[in-house]
Design a protein around this motif. Structure first.
Motif, short mmCIF file in Angstrom:
data_model
loop_
_atom_site.label_atom_id
_atom_site.label_comp_id
_atom_site.label_asym_id
_atom_site.label_seq_id
_atom_site.Cartn_x
_atom_site.Cartn_y
_atom_site.Cartn_z
N MET A 19 1.24 10.06 -50.89
CA MET A 19 0.46 10.75 -49.96
C MET A 19 1.16 11.07 -48.65
O MET A 19 1.06 12.19 -48.32
CB MET A 19 -0.86 10.24 -49.53
N VAL A 33 -7.15 16.61 -50.49
CA VAL A 33 -6.57 15.54 -51.32
C VAL A 33 -8.01 14.85 -51.67
O VAL A 33 -9.16 14.82 -51.10
CB VAL A 33 -6.08 14.29 -50.11
N VAL A 49 -8.65 7.04 -48.70
CA VAL A 49 -8.18 8.64 -48.48
C VAL A 49 -8.28 8.98 -46.95
O VAL A 49 -7.21 9.29 -46.38
CB VAL A 49 -8.57 9.70 -49.19
#
Ligand code: BDR
Ligand code: CA
Length: 315
Positions: A19, A33, A49
């Motif tokens: 990421m 995402v 996340v």
């Protein structure tokens, strides 16, 4: 023009590194995402996340999608490698957002909103969200440009059972549905990703502590090294997901072969095993490209350069 991607992740320190690179890679436009359960529970994956985004704080924030449990529940998780929270029990504070849409809806919306064939989904966890998105929008397989997936093994052993790789084992039914779909797919299996082990020398190449990416990675990577030593006796870490991101972003560094692949969804010893028809005269039709080789030194260089660019760009 930057390539539009959706990152589907189950962070996991491996996913977190991918990421960091993707969110700040000028060659990629990360539209969304989407979280999926795997290395940790769906709720924790969603929280992670958000944590990673808050820590990195890229100039442009993608849409976020919330994970929910696979239909049969998660049979396993990645606590043995990445700690109870998936991020090495680093206890970052996070301002959780309310009312995130489910990951599968975010995937469908983003693919529909973009021009046909322009979006690549980079799937770095179990394939739960991708299979659900295909149920939600049955045209998705022909609208999406490509799905690049980390998962499975062609010739070698699994890594969570003797026969199964972790991502596929977590949700074999979804993996099978995605394998059977009419989408254009590239699979990056363990046979290739296992070839790279990043040693402690990585710490000499990370951006320094004054950068957000440097600070974040210097906090989450040591627990991953400890997990790999404890679990596998390795003085280094595998970065399966980051290598798969490289296959999406720098395909020229990888050799692929067309294959016909399927997933075993039940079996005392073989649940989650990927099976390929590699007979001299195969009866199954090719349904994906599979990475069979890579220029490993150049892939490592691309990973380090991606991390350093991310460090410089995020400030
Ligand atoms: C995969 O399983 C997870 O532990 C990693 O995040 C990676 O996606 C490797 O088998
Ligand atoms: Ca992962």
């Amino acid at each position: 023009m930057a390539r539009k991607v959706i990152l589907d992740v189950d962070p996991g320190i491996d996913d977190a590194m991918a990421m960091c690179i993707a969110l700040l890679d000028p060659a990629l436009e990360v539209l969304a995402v989407t979280a999926v359960g795997g290395n940790c529970s769906p709720e924790q994956a969603t929280r992670n996340v958000q944590t990673i985004l808050e820590q990195i704080d890229p100039p442009y924030w993608p849409r976020l999608g919330a994970a929910s449990a696979p239909d049969d529940g998660l049979p396993v998780d990645g606590r043995h490698l990445y700690g109870n929270d998936g991020l090495g029990e680093t206890n970052f504070l996070v301002a959780e957002r309310q009312h995130l849409h489910p990951s599968e809806k975010v995937i469908c919306d983003q693919v529909r909103d973009a021009s046909e064939g322009s979006v690549t989904i980079v799937a770095l966890g179990p394939l739960t969200n991708i299979a659900r998105a295909m149920i939600l929008d049955p045209e998705l397989p022909s609208l999406v440009g490509e799905i690049v997936m980390m998962g499975g093994a062609v010739s070698g052993p699994g890594n969570i059972t003797p026969t199964a790789e972790f991502n596929i084992y977590c949700d074999p039914a979804s993996a099978r549905a995605v394998f059977h779909s009419r989408s254009t797919k590239t699979l990056v299996p363990l046979d290739v990703t296992n070839r790279i082990v990043l040693s402690y020398d990585l710490f000499n190449q990370l951006p320094d502590e004054s950068t957000k990416v440097g600070r974040f990675l210097r906090e989450v990577l040591p627990p991953a090294f400890r997990g790999y030593r404890r679990q596998f006796g390795l003085e280094g870490i595998h970065v399966h997901d980051t290598i798969t991101l490289m296959a999406a972003a720098h395909g020229e560094l990888f050799t692929t072969e067309e294959m016909a692949g399927d997933v075993e969804t039940s079996g005392d010893l073989t649940t989650g095993m990927t099976v390929f028809d590699r007979r001299r005269v195969p009866a199954w039709r090719h349904n994906m490209d599979v990475a069979v080789d890579m220029r490993a030194d150049e892939v490592i260089d691309a990973i380090i350069s991606g991390i350093r660019t991310a460090g410089a760009k995020a400030g």
